[in-house]
Design a protein around this motif. Structure first.
Motif, PDB file in Angstrom:
ATOM      1  N   LYS A  17       8.271  43.455  33.925  1.00 46.40           N
ATOM      2  CA  LYS A  17       8.239  44.887  34.234  1.00 46.40           C
ATOM      3  C   LYS A  17       8.682  45.769  33.072  1.00 46.40           C
ATOM      4  O   LYS A  17       9.627  45.432  32.341  1.00 46.40           O
ATOM      5  CB  LYS A  17       9.158  45.200  35.424  1.00 46.40           C
ATOM      6  N   TRP A  19      10.575  49.014  32.474  1.00 47.71           N
ATOM      7  CA  TRP A  19      11.552  49.835  33.217  1.00 47.71           C
ATOM      8  C   TRP A  19      12.565  50.363  32.206  1.00 47.71           C
ATOM      9  O   TRP A  19      13.412  49.617  31.732  1.00 47.71           O
ATOM     10  CB  TRP A  19      12.243  48.987  34.313  1.00 47.71           C
ATOM     11  N   SER A 117      -1.039  55.676  38.916  1.00 47.14           N
ATOM     12  CA  SER A 117      -0.938  56.420  37.660  1.00 47.14           C
ATOM     13  C   SER A 117      -1.498  55.582  36.515  1.00 47.14           C
ATOM     14  O   SER A 117      -2.077  56.132  35.570  1.00 47.14           O
ATOM     15  CB  SER A 117       0.507  56.842  37.369  1.00 47.14           C
ATOM     16  N   SER A 202       9.350  57.232  37.034  1.00 52.50           N
ATOM     17  CA  SER A 202       9.929  57.937  35.879  1.00 52.50           C
ATOM     18  C   SER A 202      11.395  58.289  36.125  1.00 52.50           C
ATOM     19  O   SER A 202      12.256  58.053  35.272  1.00 52.50           O
ATOM     20  CB  SER A 202       9.160  59.221  35.596  1.00 52.50           C
ATOM     21  N   ASP A 295       6.463  46.252  42.607  1.00 55.63           N
ATOM     22  CA  ASP A 295       6.668  47.404  41.721  1.00 55.63           C
ATOM     23  C   ASP A 295       7.642  48.370  42.409  1.00 55.63           C
ATOM     24  O   ASP A 295       8.399  47.956  43.271  1.00 55.63           O
ATOM     25  CB  ASP A 295       5.325  48.070  41.408  1.00 55.63           C
ATOM     26  N   ALA A 296       7.558  49.652  42.052  1.00 51.40           N
ATOM     27  CA  ALA A 296       8.502  50.621  42.621  1.00 51.40           C
ATOM     28  C   ALA A 296       8.058  51.034  44.027  1.00 51.40           C
ATOM     29  O   ALA A 296       7.719  52.191  44.278  1.00 51.40           O
ATOM     30  CB  ALA A 296       8.583  51.820  41.699  1.00 51.40           C
TER      31      ALA A 296
HETATM   32  C1  DP6 Z   1       7.708  49.391  38.270  1.00 56.13           C
HETATM   33  C2  DP6 Z   1       6.615  49.643  37.252  1.00 56.13           C
HETATM   34  O1  DP6 Z   1       5.384  49.750  37.927  1.00 56.13           O
HETATM   35  C3  DP6 Z   1       6.944  50.920  36.517  1.00 56.13           C
HETATM   36  C4  DP6 Z   1       5.782  51.716  36.088  1.00 56.13           C
HETATM   37  O2  DP6 Z   1       6.218  52.947  35.617  1.00 56.13           O
HETATM   38  P1  DP6 Z   1       5.201  54.132  35.244  1.00 56.13           P
HETATM   39  O3  DP6 Z   1       4.249  53.670  34.223  1.00 56.13           O
HETATM   40  O4  DP6 Z   1       4.602  54.688  36.501  1.00 56.13           O
HETATM   41  O5  DP6 Z   1       6.227  55.160  34.639  1.00 56.13           O
HETATM   42  P2  DP6 Z   1       5.989  56.365  33.638  1.00 56.13           P
HETATM   43  O6  DP6 Z   1       5.788  55.814  32.266  1.00 56.13           O
HETATM   44  O7  DP6 Z   1       7.217  57.206  33.715  1.00 56.13           O
HETATM   45  O8  DP6 Z   1       4.757  57.100  34.139  1.00 56.13           O
HETATM   46  C5  DP6 Z   1       6.627  48.453  36.291  1.00 56.13           C
HETATM   47  C6  DP6 Z   1       5.412  48.232  35.418  1.00 56.13           C
HETATM   48  O9  DP6 Z   1       4.298  48.635  35.772  1.00 56.13           O
HETATM   49  O10 DP6 Z   1       5.609  47.616  34.355  1.00 56.13           O
END
Ligand code: DP6
Ligand code: ATP
Length: 388
Positions: A17, A19, A117, A202, A295-296
């Motif tokens: 991940k 993070w 996203s 984020s 994921d989140a």
């Molecule tokens: C938990 C995750 O999915 C976090 C993804 O974060 P984002 O790419 O949505 O965050 P920003 O860069 O702030 O837009 C882990 C991952 O996809 O690696």
């Protein structure tokens, strides 16, 4: 004169991940991450862009509704596309002064922890890059929209190098192996909830960087070793190693969320029931058969080899009964296997109905591709064809 381009782009689900950022504006991460790009015929973002001298302002529509173009991330992507086009001299100077219309939609829930996203910005940037005839790597531009989006610019297995440069020039995604390298690799997305999450990735990762003591330990001591090991497991197709690292990294990411202050909880009771089921399933086999990663959000992504798909799906249907069986399994077709009664005995009684909303069956896929059947989301004058 106008220029209409439509692309589709895939989601990617990380096995190591991302993070934590070292630069919030340029979206530069504190650690490398590794992901698997999923089949865009199953889950995708679709985006049409149109550049025209007739437009008075830049405009964007997302999932059938107009959104504000003042979004800084969106502005940064467009600005970078134009400056790349200027450097590459790929379009006439006058083209760079024209306004752009962007219309995008996801065929799966947005902002629910299902990487919308990632697919969304990879699609937007790839479509703009095509419209502005950019030839160089655009993963660093997609990164300006959402960090994880830089990995959706490539198919197969992808590594996002955190990089060390302060301008982010070396923070790019690189393909480790394409989808044909490991065609048996499959994924099941277990949708527990499809509503918008309370804390965005984020905000969540910023809080972890600022408050979690475990965070530094992860970045310095765990991730570098895991990234090397999982890249090797991918190139040698060592599923057991791949699965073990994937599960451990997901668990550590959620431990860091809990170690943040105040704590962040993305997983729910149902998520833990899924984890329990997978460990029990793996334990009754001589070798690990399935990996989970979260994921989140509360939704699970299971990575497994093709031969295991019918077995685990019939077990999931037994353990997580549904009141909408016709709509329960979506995505790629599967052959149903009758549940093996010995397997049922080992597992507890089914849980209450409808803990899982539905399951998406998919596989590894390619990066963004152009849609050439003319099914644009903007008409020939550059206005949305379908608004809510
Ligand atoms: C938990 C995750 O999915 C976090 C993804 O974060 P984002 O790419 O949505 O965050 P920003 O860069 O702030 O837009 C882990 C991952 O996809 O690696
Ligand atoms: N197709 C799209 N085109 C452009 N922007 C999009 C698109 N889909 C999503 N986005 C942007 O991404 C935001 C959602 O990102 P967020 O990180 O909150 O959720 P997620 O990507 O679904 O979850 P996660 O990154 O944790 O897996 C939306 O509010 C929107 O700004």
């Amino acid at each position: 004169m106008s220029n209409i381009i439509t692309m589709i782009a895939p989601v990617n689900i990380a096995v190591i991940k991302y993070w934590g950022k070292r630069n919030e504006e340029l979206i530069l991460p504190l650690n490398d991450s590794v992901s698997v790009t999923l089949n865009a015929n199953v889950m995708c973002a679709k985006t049409t862009v149109c550049v025209s001298p007739n437009f008075l302002e830049d405009e964007i529509w997302l999932n059938g509704a107009k959104e504000s173009f003042t979004n800084q991330r969106l502005q940064n992507c467009l600005k970078e596309i134009k400056s790349r086009a200027a450097v590459e001299r790929s379009v006439d100077d006058i083209f760079l002064t024209w306004k752009v219309h962007i219309c995008s939609e996801n065929n799966f829930p947005t902002a629910a922890g299902l990487a919308s996203s990632a697919a969304g910005y990879a699609c937007l940037v790839s479509a703009l890059a095509k419209a502005y005839k950019i030839k160089s790597d655009v993963s660093s531009i997609a990164r300006l929209g959402s960090g994880s989006a830089c990995r959706s610019v490539y198919g197969g297995f992808v590594r996002w190098h955190a990089g060390v440069e302060s301008d982010g020039s070396d923070s790019i995604a690189v393909q480790i192996a394409n989808k044909s390298h490991w065609p048996e690799m499959s994924a099941l997305i277990l949708v527990v909830g499809d509503t918008q999450k309370k804390i965005s990735s984020s905000k969540g990762m910023k809080l972890s960087v600022e408050t979690s003591d475990l965070f530094q330990f992860r970045v310095q001591n765990c991730v570098p070793k895991r990234v090397e090991e999982i890249c090797k497991a991918i190139t040698t197709k060592d599923f057991v190693k791949f699965a073990e690292i994937t599960m451990k990294d997901s668990n550590q990411f959620h431990a860091i969320c809990l170690d943040s202050y105040p704590p962040i909880t993305y997983m729910t009771d149902t998520s833990y029931k899924i984890i329990e089921m997978i460990h029990k399933y793996n334990n009754i086999h001589p070798k690990i058969k399935i990996a989970y990663t979260f994921d989140a959000g509360p939704n699970a992504c299971l990575y497994l080899l093709e031969e295991e798909v019918p077995k685990i799906l019939s077990l999931i249907q037994h353990i997580f009964p549904t009141s909408t069986p016709d709509k329960f399994i979506t995505g790629l077709p599967i052959q149903h296997e009758k549940i093996d009664t010995d397997l049922i005995k080992i597992f507890s009684q089914p849980h209450q109905k409808d803990l899982l909303k539905y399951v998406i069956h998919t596989k590894i896929g390619d990066g963004p591709t152009e849609v050439i059947d003319g099914s644009h989301l903007l008409n020939e004058c550059g206005w949305p064809t379908n608004l809510h």
